[in-house]
Each structure stands twice: as structure tokens, then as C-alpha cells.
Design an enzyme around this catalytic site. Structure first.
Site, PDB file in Angstrom:
ATOM      1  N   ARG A  16       0.829  -1.216   0.000  1.00  0.00           N
ATOM      2  CA  ARG A  16       0.000   0.000   0.000  1.00  0.00           C
ATOM      3  C   ARG A  16       0.859   1.261   0.000  1.00  0.00           C
ATOM      4  O   ARG A  16       0.469   2.278  -0.574  1.00  0.00           O
ATOM      5  CB  ARG A  16      -0.937  -0.010   1.212  1.00  0.00           C
ATOM      6  CG  ARG A  16      -2.097  -0.987   1.042  1.00  0.00           C
ATOM      7  CD  ARG A  16      -3.031  -0.952   2.219  1.00  0.00           C
ATOM      8  NE  ARG A  16      -4.248  -1.700   1.927  1.00  0.00           N
ATOM      9  CZ  ARG A  16      -5.258  -1.840   2.770  1.00  0.00           C
ATOM     10  NH1 ARG A  16      -5.194  -1.279   3.961  1.00  0.00           N
ATOM     11  NH2 ARG A  16      -6.331  -2.529   2.432  1.00  0.00           N
TER      12      ARG A  16
ATOM     13  N   LYS B  31     -18.620 -15.773   4.853  1.00  0.00           N
ATOM     14  CA  LYS B  31     -20.070 -15.592   4.970  1.00  0.00           C
ATOM     15  C   LYS B  31     -20.735 -15.104   3.682  1.00  0.00           C
ATOM     16  O   LYS B  31     -20.191 -14.260   2.978  1.00  0.00           O
ATOM     17  CB  LYS B  31     -20.384 -14.599   6.094  1.00  0.00           C
ATOM     18  CG  LYS B  31     -19.990 -15.122   7.480  1.00  0.00           C
ATOM     19  CD  LYS B  31     -20.392 -14.144   8.558  1.00  0.00           C
ATOM     20  CE  LYS B  31     -20.094 -14.700   9.942  1.00  0.00           C
ATOM     21  NZ  LYS B  31     -20.498 -13.777  11.012  1.00  0.00           N
TER      22      LYS B  31
ATOM     23  N   GLY C 266      -8.245  -7.346   0.177  1.00  0.00           N
ATOM     24  CA  GLY C 266      -8.523  -8.102   1.403  1.00  0.00           C
ATOM     25  C   GLY C 266      -7.753  -9.404   1.517  1.00  0.00           C
ATOM     26  O   GLY C 266      -6.567  -9.486   1.193  1.00  0.00           O
TER      27      GLY C 266
ATOM     28  N   GLY D 267     -12.889  -4.029   1.284  1.00  0.00           N
ATOM     29  CA  GLY D 267     -14.242  -3.511   1.516  1.00  0.00           C
ATOM     30  C   GLY D 267     -14.683  -2.558   0.420  1.00  0.00           C
ATOM     31  O   GLY D 267     -15.829  -2.593  -0.030  1.00  0.00           O
TER      32      GLY D 267
END
Length: 398
Positions: free
Chosen positions: A37, A201, A354, A377
Site C-alpha cells: 500500500r 459468509k 482483502g 471492503g
């Protein structure tokens, strides 16, 4: 979606505030374990310095929740930036306090100032207007290059942009690239276009899946989220992770895929274990017959072969979410094999940030992918069809 361009700003002899995303992983000794990053922000920082201006950098690190927590100081970031930029990087001891404001005011051309962790201020995550105003007062121009937090309406991301007109704010090169890449991916991909969707999930990926279905030709499901689909199909999933309240939604996704002619792949076998542990006894079982007290923790070898066959002819691959518990070597094999296959393919390969970005970086395949997003996200919200709060103020109005 066209964004305000940094190249159209007259930055000479001015002060520029760049919101970056330096929220990098650290080891237990406080050393940066992956500086991707930081490296991703260098193009924008160097461009500004080449325009003969002074550069003020800002970022958060971790979640200090408005408190000054030593382990979340940006001091290691300043040191790493100094190495990459090959010039001195001054670090302010606060965010909008006396030291930061004084150093920003006195900052000469070609110099770089990094202010302390934005989340030392509780107003950052609350999008506090007063904090936004103080941050804006430090500079003549605002550049957002922090794609990884652009889905957050925070003071340094969304709030600050209100204090600059369209001639004094823009998207940095990293943010531009991310938005353009995902825009092409969603609106004009080279076909066949496949989405590999994993993670723990369904709830976190439901909107993205629904938005992707009309755009893709194939969907490959893995990770813990697969078991909600498998249970809905009447399979015995044992103690595997499941979201019972989303069984109907899972059925709707499968029905929609069938209606649109999208090929929808689910695991045919899994690596199951009695417990979630590195030393657990594990075995390969079919997806229909996971023993009652066992849980599926990775896709099995037959699923890997099936997914490889299905991916053979695709020209564009979007991958968001690992196929199993990749943090444990014992249950990382499925994700690793799929990663190698995707990396070796001739398709345009996009990794949605992620955990998936972490996975491909761990196994040394990050250079083999066409594009790795810096925001998990944020990329997920783009896939859901949303306009990000940090991007909205930078869109060129017709």
C-alpha cells in the site's frame, strides 16, 4: 465515471494534502510485513513533488479508537516512506494539534510531512466537520489516493473534500486506476467472464453476488459461504459454517443464475476436520455427506479439478474471497491451487483486495496477477454497484 484529474491541477509552489492508505500489516515486533500500500501511493506523491509543491500526507493505522496508542504510531511508515522516496519525511507528533499545524504551515517546496495517525482523533470516523475543516486548512489542494478507505464517510476522506472546489481537489493515480479497472470490469469485460467468490459468509457477499450475476458468465463459490448454498440444496453439512437466515437468499441467487443462464459452480468435495485447528485430523468427503460433528474447511481435490475445467476458457477472472481457511497451511491447498491456475492463465485476472490479496502475496503470485486491488471492503462495495463516499465528491459533473 470520470474523476477529477490530478493532472489538471496547477500545483506549482502550493501545499497539497494527500489522503493515503498506509494501513499496512505489522508483525509482533512492529515491523512492516507488507508495504504494497505504501508503494502504491508513490506515483501520486512523486508526481506532486515534481510539480514543485510541498506534500502533506495523512493516513490511519489500525483502530486506536480516538486514543493515542503507541503501537499505532505512523513512525514506521515515515521511515519506510523515506527509504522509497529517497528524501526526508518529517513526522508530526499530532493530527491537527500545534505541532502538525506549525509544521504544515512552514513546510517548504519539495518537502514531505506525514501527520500522525488520523484515528488518534475520535472525529475522524465520525466525519466530524470541525476536524475536516482543520485538515483542509493545512493545504491549497486535496488529493484522495486512499481507495482502501473510500467506502468510509470519514473526515479525511469525504468531509475534507467539501472544503475544496473542483479546481482544488482530485483523485490520485491509484484511486483513478482502481475506479477505471472496476468500471471496465463491470461494464465492458472480455468474455467469458468468471467470478470466483469465497470467504466465510454469504451475508458479506450477497449484494455483490446479486449485482455480478447479470454481468458474468460463470460463478465459482468457495470458502465458508458455500455451505449455506449446500445446506439449501439439502446436503448434510455437519458442523460447517452456515447462515440459516440466508438460506432463502441463497436459493434466490441460484434461481437467478439459472434464469440468466449463468453457470453456478459449488464444491463437490471438501476437506473436513473435527475441529478448527492445525493439528486436527482431516479427510476428504463429498459435499453431500459431511459427517455430523465435522466441518468443511477447504475445497477438495475434485472441486479444484472441476473449477480448473470451468475456468479453462474464460478471458476475465474476478476473484474475491479465499476457498478455505488459507491462514492454516493444512486448509490452504485449495486456495493455493486455484491461485496458481488463475495466475498461469491468459485471462485478465483481478484480485479484489482483502484476504485474497493477502493469499496471493503470501504464495508469491502477486506479480502474476493483472491487477490487485488495495481495498477489500471498497472493491466489494463497487461490485455491489455503489458509489463510494470518498469518490462521490471527485466525480466530474456533466
Amino acid at each position: 465515471m470520470e474523476l477529477l484529474s490530478i493532472k489538471k491541477l496547477d500545483l506549482e509552489n502550493k501545499k497539497v494534502f494527500i489522503r493515503c492508505d498506509f494501513n499496512v500489516p505489522m508483525d509482533e515486533f512492529g515491523n512492516i510485513s507488507d508495504d504494497r500500500r505504501i508503494r502504491s501511493a508513490l506515483a501520486t506523491i512523486n508526481y506532486c513533488l515534481d510539480q514543485d509543491c510541498a506534500v502533506i500526507l495523512a493516513s490511519h493505522l489500525g483502530r486506536p479508537k480516538g486514543e493515542i496508542v503507541a503501537k499505532y504510531s505512523l513512525a514506521p511508515i515515515a521511515r519506510r516512506l523515506q527509504q522509497h522516496l529517497k528524501r526526508h519525511v518529517a513526522l508530526a507528533t499530532d493530527v491537527v494539534g500545534e505541532d502538525a499545524l506549525k509544521k504544515a504551515k512552514e513546510l517548504p517546496r519539495h518537502e514531505v510531512l506525514l501527520i500522525e495517525n488520523l484515528r488518534y482523533e475520535s472525529g475522524e470516523t465520525k466525519n466530524d466537520e470541525e476536524l475536516s475543516k482543520k485538515l483542509a486548512s493545512m493545504a491549497d489542494f486535496f488529493i484522495n489516493d486512499a481507495f482502501g478507505v473510500s467506502h468510509r464517510a470519514h473526515a479525511s476522506v469525504e468531509g475534507i473534500a467539501k472544503f475544496f472546489d473542483n479546481n482544488h481537489k482530485a483523485a490520485g493515480f491509484l484511486l483513478q486506476r482502481e475506479i477505471q479497472f472496476f468500471g471496465k470490469l463491470m461494464n465492458n469485460p472480455t468474455r467469458p467472464f468468471a467470478a470466483i467468490v469465497g470467504g466465510s459468509k454469504v451475508s458479506g457477499k450477497l449484494e455483490a453476488l446479486t449485482n455480478l450475476l447479470p454481468r458474468v458468465d460463470k460463478v465459482f463459490i468457495g470458502g465458508g459461504m458455500a455451505f449455506t448454498f449446500l445446506k439449501q440444496m439439502g446436503y448434510n453439512i455437519g458442523n460447517s459454517l452456515v447462515e440459516d437466515d440466508l438460506l432463502e437468499d441463497a436459493q434466490k441467487v441460484m434461481d437467478k443464475a439459472r434464469e440468466l443462464g449463468v453457470k453456478f459452480y459449488l464444491p463437490v468435495d471438501v476437506i473436513a476436520a473435527e475441529k478448527f485447528a492445525e493439528d486436527a485430523v482431516s479427510k476428504i468427503v463429498t459435499a453431500q455427506e459431511i459427517p455430523d460433528n465435522w466441518m468443511g474447511l477447504d475445497i477438495g481435490p475434485a472441486t479444484v479439478r472441476l473449477y480448473r475445467e470451468g475456468l479453462n476458457d474464460v478471458q476475465t477472472v474476478l476473484w474475491n474471497g479465499p476457498m478455505g481457511v488459507y491462514e492454516m497451511d493444512k486448509f490452504a491447498r485449495g486456495s493455493t491451487k486455484i491461485a496458481h491456475f488463475v495466475a498461469d492463465s491468459y485471462a485478465t485476472t483481478v484480485v479484489g483486495g482483502g484476504d485474497t490479496a493477502d493469499l496471493v502475496q503470501r504464495i508469491g503470485l502477486d506479480e502474476e496477477m493483472s491487477f490487485i486491488s488495495t481495498g477489500g471492503g471498497a472493491s466489494l462495495e463497487l461490485l455491489e454497484g455503489k458509489i463510494l463516499p470518498g469518490v462521490a465528491p471527485l466525480i466530474v459533473q456533466d
